[in-house]
Enzyme design. Structure first.
Site, PDB file in Angstrom:
ATOM      1  N   CYS A 151       0.844  -1.217   0.000  1.00 33.01           N
ATOM      2  CA  CYS A 151       0.000   0.000   0.000  1.00 33.01           C
ATOM      3  C   CYS A 151       0.867   1.251   0.000  1.00 33.01           C
ATOM      4  O   CYS A 151       0.536   2.246  -0.660  1.00 33.01           O
ATOM      5  CB  CYS A 151      -0.913   0.018   1.231  1.00 33.01           C
ATOM      6  SG  CYS A 151      -2.047  -1.371   1.276  1.00 33.01           S
TER       7      CYS A 151
ATOM      8  N   ARG B 203      -7.802  -3.806  -3.510  1.00 30.63           N
ATOM      9  CA  ARG B 203      -7.181  -2.657  -4.206  1.00 30.63           C
ATOM     10  C   ARG B 203      -8.073  -2.298  -5.393  1.00 30.63           C
ATOM     11  O   ARG B 203      -7.935  -2.863  -6.482  1.00 30.63           O
ATOM     12  CB  ARG B 203      -5.774  -3.016  -4.681  1.00 30.63           C
ATOM     13  CG  ARG B 203      -4.867  -3.448  -3.549  1.00 30.63           C
ATOM     14  CD  ARG B 203      -3.480  -3.825  -4.019  1.00 30.63           C
ATOM     15  NE  ARG B 203      -2.796  -4.530  -2.936  1.00 30.63           N
ATOM     16  CZ  ARG B 203      -2.235  -3.927  -1.885  1.00 30.63           C
ATOM     17  NH1 ARG B 203      -2.234  -2.614  -1.805  1.00 30.63           N
ATOM     18  NH2 ARG B 203      -1.658  -4.634  -0.924  1.00 30.63           N
TER      19      ARG B 203
HETATM   20  C1  BEZ Z   1       0.503  -4.606   1.789  1.00 42.15           C
HETATM   21  O1  BEZ Z   1       1.691  -4.892   1.824  1.00 42.15           O
HETATM   22  O2  BEZ Z   1       0.113  -3.509   1.430  1.00 42.15           O
HETATM   23  C2  BEZ Z   1      -0.499  -5.649   2.152  1.00 42.15           C
HETATM   24  C3  BEZ Z   1      -0.241  -6.969   1.818  1.00 42.15           C
HETATM   25  C4  BEZ Z   1      -1.181  -7.940   2.155  1.00 42.15           C
HETATM   26  C5  BEZ Z   1      -2.356  -7.589   2.810  1.00 42.15           C
HETATM   27  C6  BEZ Z   1      -2.606  -6.256   3.099  1.00 42.15           C
HETATM   28  C7  BEZ Z   1      -1.690  -5.286   2.770  1.00 42.15           C
END
Ligand code: BEZ
Length: 208
Positions: free
Chosen positions: A44, A121
């Site tokens: 993110c 996302r």
């Molecule tokens: C992230 O790294 O943004 C992420 C990865 C897996 C689940 C939620 C966020």
């Protein structure tokens, strides 16, 4: 679940730039509404930084940005400040604090098979008439592609401006698809044209 062609669901929400009504924020310009699963997570952070770094591109294409996650306003503020301190990148666009998940649910961002508590996302491209024009959903473990986000925004705007369709992998500067002829006269005009033609129903033209 919103669909292409629907009006964007409206809402009022707390964001990192204050309380806002989405329709007031978005109407009259192109808007990209995007969700991320959680603050202080690595993928993110790369994605939000990607949007922030393209500030000039989105401004040049008269497009507003607005993010969302199911986190508190306090978490958002702490994360924005942390990224600014560590990398120098500032998330200037508003980020919605959707703790009651109401906005995420109305945009189909909460997809229980993927997560019961975190938004997937999502990317919604909303036109100046507040209509949803393109939707992307990515899972939690795969980051989006900023080049594709920019490409489809320009493609949507170009297709509107020139009332045309755009082919596979279209990029700015490339030819557009000419809609198939609907009358014999249109067919004759096309056969005499200088379009790049595979057959009468598949023809391309320059946009300028
Ligand atoms: C992230 O790294 O943004 C992420 C990865 C897996 C689940 C939620 C966020």
């Amino acid at each position: 679940m919103p669909r292409i062609g629907d009006l964007a669901p409206d809402f009022e929400s707390m964001t990192t730039t204050g309380k806002l009504r989405f329709s007031d924020y978005a109407k009259g310009s192109w808007t990209i509404l995007f969700s991320h699963p959680a603050d202080f997570t690595p993928v993110c952070t790369t994605e939000m930084s990607g949007f922030a770094l393209e500030k000039d591109f989105f401004a040049a294409h008269k497009t507003k940005l607005i993010g969302l996650s199911i986190d508190s306003i306090h978490a958002h503020i702490a994360w924005v400040q942390n990224v600014r301190e560590k990398t120098g990148v500032l998330f200037e666009f508003p980020i919605i604090a959707d703790l009651d998940m109401s906005v995420a649910k109305s945009y189909g961002m909460l997809q229980p098979g993927e997560s019961e508590t975190a938004a997937v996302r999502a990317v919604f491209f909303i036109d100046p008439n507040f209509k949803i024009r393109l939707i992307m959903y990515y899972p939690l473990n795969v980051g989006r592609n900023m080049e594709e986000i920019k490409r489809v925004l320009v493609a949507l705007q170009t297709a509107d401006e020139h009332k045309c369709a755009l082919p596979l992998n279209w990029k700015p500067g490339e030819k557009a698809i000419v809609p198939p002829p609907k009358t014999l006269d249109e067919l004759d005009t096309r056969l005499k044209s200088n379009y790049e033609m595979v057959d009468f129903y598949l023809a391309k033209r320059d946009l300028n």
